[in-house]
Design a protein around this motif. Structure first.
Motif, PDB file in Angstrom:
ATOM      1  N   ARG A   2       0.811  -1.220   0.000  1.00  0.00           N
ATOM      2  CA  ARG A   2       0.000   0.000   0.000  1.00  0.00           C
ATOM      3  C   ARG A   2       0.842   1.267   0.000  1.00  0.00           C
ATOM      4  NH1 ARG A   2      -3.217  -3.115   3.698  1.00  0.00           N
ATOM      5  NH2 ARG A   2      -2.132  -2.145   5.454  1.00  0.00           N
ATOM      6  N   GLU A   3       2.125   1.129   0.337  1.00  0.00           N
ATOM      7  CA  GLU A   3       2.983   2.307   0.391  1.00  0.00           C
ATOM      8  C   GLU A   3       3.313   2.801  -1.016  1.00  0.00           C
ATOM      9  OE1 GLU A   3       4.152   4.196   3.013  1.00  0.00           O
ATOM     10  OE2 GLU A   3       2.596   3.020   4.015  1.00  0.00           O
ATOM     11  N   PRO A   4       3.138   4.094  -1.288  1.00  0.00           N
ATOM     12  CA  PRO A   4       3.483   4.622  -2.619  1.00  0.00           C
ATOM     13  C   PRO A   4       4.996   4.752  -2.790  1.00  0.00           C
ATOM     14  CG  PRO A   4       2.761   6.406  -1.183  1.00  0.00           C
ATOM     15  CD  PRO A   4       2.572   5.135  -0.400  1.00  0.00           C
ATOM     16  N   LYS A   5       5.485   4.312  -3.925  1.00  0.00           N
ATOM     17  CA  LYS A   5       6.905   4.403  -4.240  1.00  0.00           C
ATOM     18  C   LYS A   5       7.080   4.657  -5.727  1.00  0.00           C
ATOM     19  CE  LYS A   5       8.881   3.717  -0.249  1.00  0.00           C
ATOM     20  NZ  LYS A   5       9.824   4.677   0.343  1.00  0.00           N
ATOM     21  N   ALA A   6       8.241   5.200  -6.078  1.00  0.00           N
ATOM     22  CA  ALA A   6       8.524   5.529  -7.475  1.00  0.00           C
ATOM     23  C   ALA A   6       9.373   4.461  -8.159  1.00  0.00           C
ATOM     24  CB  ALA A   6       9.239   6.881  -7.549  1.00  0.00           C
ATOM     25  N   PHE A   7       9.457   3.266  -7.564  1.00  0.00           N
ATOM     26  CA  PHE A   7      10.233   2.189  -8.174  1.00  0.00           C
ATOM     27  C   PHE A   7       9.448   0.882  -8.036  1.00  0.00           C
ATOM     28  CE2 PHE A   7      11.350   2.461  -3.753  1.00  0.00           C
ATOM     29  CZ  PHE A   7      11.539   1.164  -3.312  1.00  0.00           C
ATOM     30  N   ASP A   8       9.778  -0.067  -8.902  1.00  0.00           N
ATOM     31  CA  ASP A   8       9.103  -1.363  -8.877  1.00  0.00           C
ATOM     32  C   ASP A   8       9.534  -2.151  -7.642  1.00  0.00           C
ATOM     33  OD1 ASP A   8       8.074  -0.608 -11.276  1.00  0.00           O
ATOM     34  OD2 ASP A   8       9.383  -1.880 -12.488  1.00  0.00           O
ATOM     35  N   VAL A   9       8.578  -2.796  -6.997  1.00  0.00           N
ATOM     36  CA  VAL A   9       8.846  -3.554  -5.776  1.00  0.00           C
ATOM     37  C   VAL A   9       8.286  -4.961  -5.904  1.00  0.00           C
ATOM     38  CG1 VAL A   9       8.429  -3.727  -3.296  1.00  0.00           C
ATOM     39  CG2 VAL A   9       8.875  -1.501  -4.324  1.00  0.00           C
ATOM     40  N   LYS A  10       9.106  -5.941  -5.584  1.00  0.00           N
ATOM     41  CA  LYS A  10       8.672  -7.338  -5.559  1.00  0.00           C
ATOM     42  C   LYS A  10       8.841  -7.859  -4.139  1.00  0.00           C
ATOM     43  CE  LYS A  10      10.145  -8.078 -10.341  1.00  0.00           C
ATOM     44  NZ  LYS A  10      11.051  -8.837 -11.243  1.00  0.00           N
ATOM     45  N   ILE A  11       7.759  -8.359  -3.572  1.00  0.00           N
ATOM     46  CA  ILE A  11       7.767  -8.873  -2.205  1.00  0.00           C
ATOM     47  C   ILE A  11       7.542 -10.379  -2.247  1.00  0.00           C
ATOM     48  CG2 ILE A  11       6.692  -8.766   0.071  1.00  0.00           C
ATOM     49  CD1 ILE A  11       5.827  -5.933  -0.546  1.00  0.00           C
ATOM     50  N   HIS A  12       8.499 -11.123  -1.718  1.00  0.00           N
ATOM     51  CA  HIS A  12       8.398 -12.576  -1.639  1.00  0.00           C
ATOM     52  C   HIS A  12       8.356 -12.983  -0.172  1.00  0.00           C
ATOM     53  CE1 HIS A  12       9.594 -13.609  -5.943  1.00  0.00           C
ATOM     54  NE2 HIS A  12       9.675 -12.290  -5.871  1.00  0.00           N
ATOM     55  N   MET A  13       7.637 -14.063   0.111  1.00  0.00           N
ATOM     56  CA  MET A  13       7.499 -14.531   1.485  1.00  0.00           C
ATOM     57  C   MET A  13       7.799 -16.014   1.563  1.00  0.00           C
ATOM     58  SD  MET A  13       4.096 -12.543   2.830  1.00  0.00           S
ATOM     59  CE  MET A  13       3.015 -13.557   1.821  1.00  0.00           C
ATOM     60  N   ALA A  14       8.414 -16.431   2.667  1.00  0.00           N
ATOM     61  CA  ALA A  14       8.703 -17.847   2.888  1.00  0.00           C
ATOM     62  C   ALA A  14       8.714 -18.121   4.384  1.00  0.00           C
ATOM     63  CB  ALA A  14      10.039 -18.234   2.266  1.00  0.00           C
ATOM     64  N   HIS A  15       8.381 -19.360   4.727  1.00  0.00           N
ATOM     65  CA  HIS A  15       8.411 -19.761   6.133  1.00  0.00           C
ATOM     66  C   HIS A  15       9.838 -19.824   6.654  1.00  0.00           C
ATOM     67  CE1 HIS A  15       8.563 -22.760   9.424  1.00  0.00           C
ATOM     68  NE2 HIS A  15       7.391 -22.240   9.769  1.00  0.00           N
ATOM     69  N   CYS A  16      10.743 -20.345   5.817  1.00  0.00           N
ATOM     70  CA  CYS A  16      12.131 -20.495   6.229  1.00  0.00           C
ATOM     71  C   CYS A  16      12.998 -20.667   4.988  1.00  0.00           C
ATOM     72  CB  CYS A  16      12.287 -21.703   7.168  1.00  0.00           C
ATOM     73  SG  CYS A  16      11.819 -23.280   6.413  1.00  0.00           S
ATOM     74  N   LEU A  17      14.288 -20.709   5.208  1.00  0.00           N
ATOM     75  CA  LEU A  17      15.268 -21.016   4.171  1.00  0.00           C
ATOM     76  C   LEU A  17      15.831 -22.405   4.430  1.00  0.00           C
ATOM     77  CD1 LEU A  17      17.247 -17.641   3.927  1.00  0.00           C
ATOM     78  CD2 LEU A  17      15.436 -18.469   2.399  1.00  0.00           C
ATOM     79  N   PRO A  18      16.294 -23.121   3.390  1.00  0.00           N
ATOM     80  CA  PRO A  18      16.474 -22.651   2.014  1.00  0.00           C
ATOM     81  C   PRO A  18      15.176 -22.687   1.214  1.00  0.00           C
ATOM     82  CG  PRO A  18      17.200 -24.917   2.196  1.00  0.00           C
ATOM     83  CD  PRO A  18      16.831 -24.479   3.595  1.00  0.00           C
ATOM     84  N   LEU A  19      15.153 -21.929   0.131  1.00  0.00           N
ATOM     85  CA  LEU A  19      14.022 -21.950  -0.782  1.00  0.00           C
ATOM     86  C   LEU A  19      14.130 -23.161  -1.706  1.00  0.00           C
ATOM     87  CD1 LEU A  19      13.847 -18.176  -1.815  1.00  0.00           C
ATOM     88  CD2 LEU A  19      12.517 -19.344  -0.045  1.00  0.00           C
ATOM     89  N   PRO A  20      13.023 -23.673  -2.187  1.00  0.00           N
ATOM     90  CA  PRO A  20      13.056 -24.838  -3.085  1.00  0.00           C
ATOM     91  C   PRO A  20      13.669 -24.489  -4.437  1.00  0.00           C
ATOM     92  CG  PRO A  20      10.838 -23.959  -2.929  1.00  0.00           C
ATOM     93  CD  PRO A  20      11.646 -23.234  -1.892  1.00  0.00           C
ATOM     94  N   PHE A  21      14.176 -25.509  -5.119  1.00  0.00           N
ATOM     95  CA  PHE A  21      14.756 -25.300  -6.441  1.00  0.00           C
ATOM     96  C   PHE A  21      13.698 -24.860  -7.449  1.00  0.00           C
ATOM     97  CE2 PHE A  21      18.271 -28.079  -4.967  1.00  0.00           C
ATOM     98  CZ  PHE A  21      19.313 -27.261  -5.325  1.00  0.00           C
ATOM     99  N   GLU A  22      12.483 -25.391  -7.304  1.00  0.00           N
ATOM    100  CA  GLU A  22      11.436 -25.087  -8.271  1.00  0.00           C
ATOM    101  C   GLU A  22      11.199 -23.587  -8.357  1.00  0.00           C
ATOM    102  OE1 GLU A  22      10.895 -29.255  -6.979  1.00  0.00           O
ATOM    103  OE2 GLU A  22      11.347 -27.367  -6.014  1.00  0.00           O
ATOM    104  N   GLY A  23      11.217 -23.082  -9.559  1.00  0.00           N
ATOM    105  CA  GLY A  23      10.945 -21.667  -9.772  1.00  0.00           C
ATOM    106  C   GLY A  23      12.099 -20.743  -9.467  1.00  0.00           C
TER     107      GLY A  23
END
Length: 240
Positions: free
Chosen positions: A101-122
Motif C-alpha cells: 500500500r505504500e506509494p513508491k517511485a520504483f518497482d517492488v517485488k515482495i516474496h514470502m517464505a516460512h524459512c530457508l532454504p528456498l526450493p529449487f522449483e521456480g
C-alpha cells in the motif's frame, strides 16, 4: 510499474501476485561509524558457513539448496526485491500488504517464505533479493529458532547491510509473557550489523510505520539512493 507479492511454501510455486504503483521518498545518509567491524563480521560468518557445509559432507546428507546469494543474478532496473522470512504466516501477510500500500517511485517485488532454504522449483523466476527481513515473534521460541536456522542458508554478503530483523509482540504490557528476551534479538542484530525494528503487528498504525521504514531500507539496499550503499546500514541503525 508493478508491485508483486509471492508466497513460497516448501516445494511449491507462487500462490498469489498483486500489483500497485506510486511515488515515494528516500532517507538521508548518515556518516559511517561502524564499517570497521564489517571485515570481522564477514570472516566470522564465512567460517560458520564453511563449518556447516563440511558437517553436511561428513554425514552424507543431501544439501537441498545452496546459500541464497545477493549477487548471483542481474539487478532489475529501478526495482527492489525483498524476502520476508517468518514462521507466522499472518504476520508476513500483514506486513507485506502494508508494504504494497505504500506509494513508491520504483518497482517492488515482495516474496514470502516460512524459512530457508528456498526450493529449487521456480528459482529461475525469482529476482535478485536486495533485502531479507526476518520476523521474530517474542512469544515463540520456535520463531527465533526458525530465523537462526534460516540465517545459515544466506550468503555472507547478505550480512553486510542486506538483512533486517523485525521483533513483534514485545510491547510493555506483554513483556512478562515474552519467551524470547528482546535483549537476545538486539544482540543478534548488533552482531550482524543489522537494523532491528520493534513493531506491534496488531496495531494498524504500527504496521504502516514499520512498512514505511522497511521500504526506505529496501530503497537503499537496492542502490536507488544516490551516494549510499547497503554498507551504510550498520551506521544508520540508530536513525531507525
Amino acid at each position: 510499474m508493478f508491485w508483486r507479492l509471492h508466497c513460497y511454501q516448501p516445494y511449491e510455486g507462487v500462490q498469489r501476485t498483486s500489483s500497485q504503483s506510486g511515488t515515494g521518498a528516500c532517507t538521508d545518509p548518515l556518516p559511517g561509524q561502524r564499517r570497521g567491524r564489517a571485515r570481522h563480521v564477514l570472516h566470522r560468518i564465512e567460517s560458520k558457513w564453511r563449518g556447516l557445509a563440511q558437517c553436511d559432507n561428513q554425514t552424507g546428507a543431501l544439501v537441498v539448496m545452496a546459500a541464497l546469494r545477493p549477487y548471483e543474478k542481474m539487478p532489475a532496473v529501478n526495482a527492489g526485491a525483498v524476502l520476508l522470512i517468518g514462521s507466522e504466516e499472518s504476520h508476513r501477510e500483514l506486513l507485506a500488504q502494508a508494504m504494497l500500500r505504500e506509494p513508491k517511485a520504483f518497482d517492488v517485488k515482495i516474496h514470502m517464505a516460512h524459512c530457508l532454504p528456498l526450493p529449487f522449483e521456480g528459482d529461475h523466476l525469482r529476482p535478485r533479493f536486495d533485502l531479507v527481513v526476518f520476523l521474530i515473534n517474542l512469544h515463540s521460541q520456535l520463531s527465533l529458532n526458525n530465523v537462526l536456522s534460516s540465517m545459515l542458508h544466506l550468503d555472507t554478503y547478505f550480512y553486510l547491510g542486506k538483512i533486517c530483523f523485525v521483533a513483534t509482540r514485545g510491547k510493555s504490557g506483554e513483556v512478562q509473557h515474552c519467551i524470547v528476551d528482546i535483549t537476545t534479538v538486539k544482540d543478534l542484530a548488533d552482531k550482524h550489523l543489522s537494523i532491528l525494528i520493534q513493531s506491534e503487528l496488531d496495531n494498524e498504525d504500527d504496521v504502516t510505520y514499520t512498512a514505511q521504514r522497511l521500504m526506505n531500507i529496501l530503497k537503499i539496499c537496492a542502490g536507488l539512493v544516490p551516494g549510499i550503499s547497503s554498507l551504510y546500514m550498520g551506521s544508520v541503525m540508530k536513525s531507525f
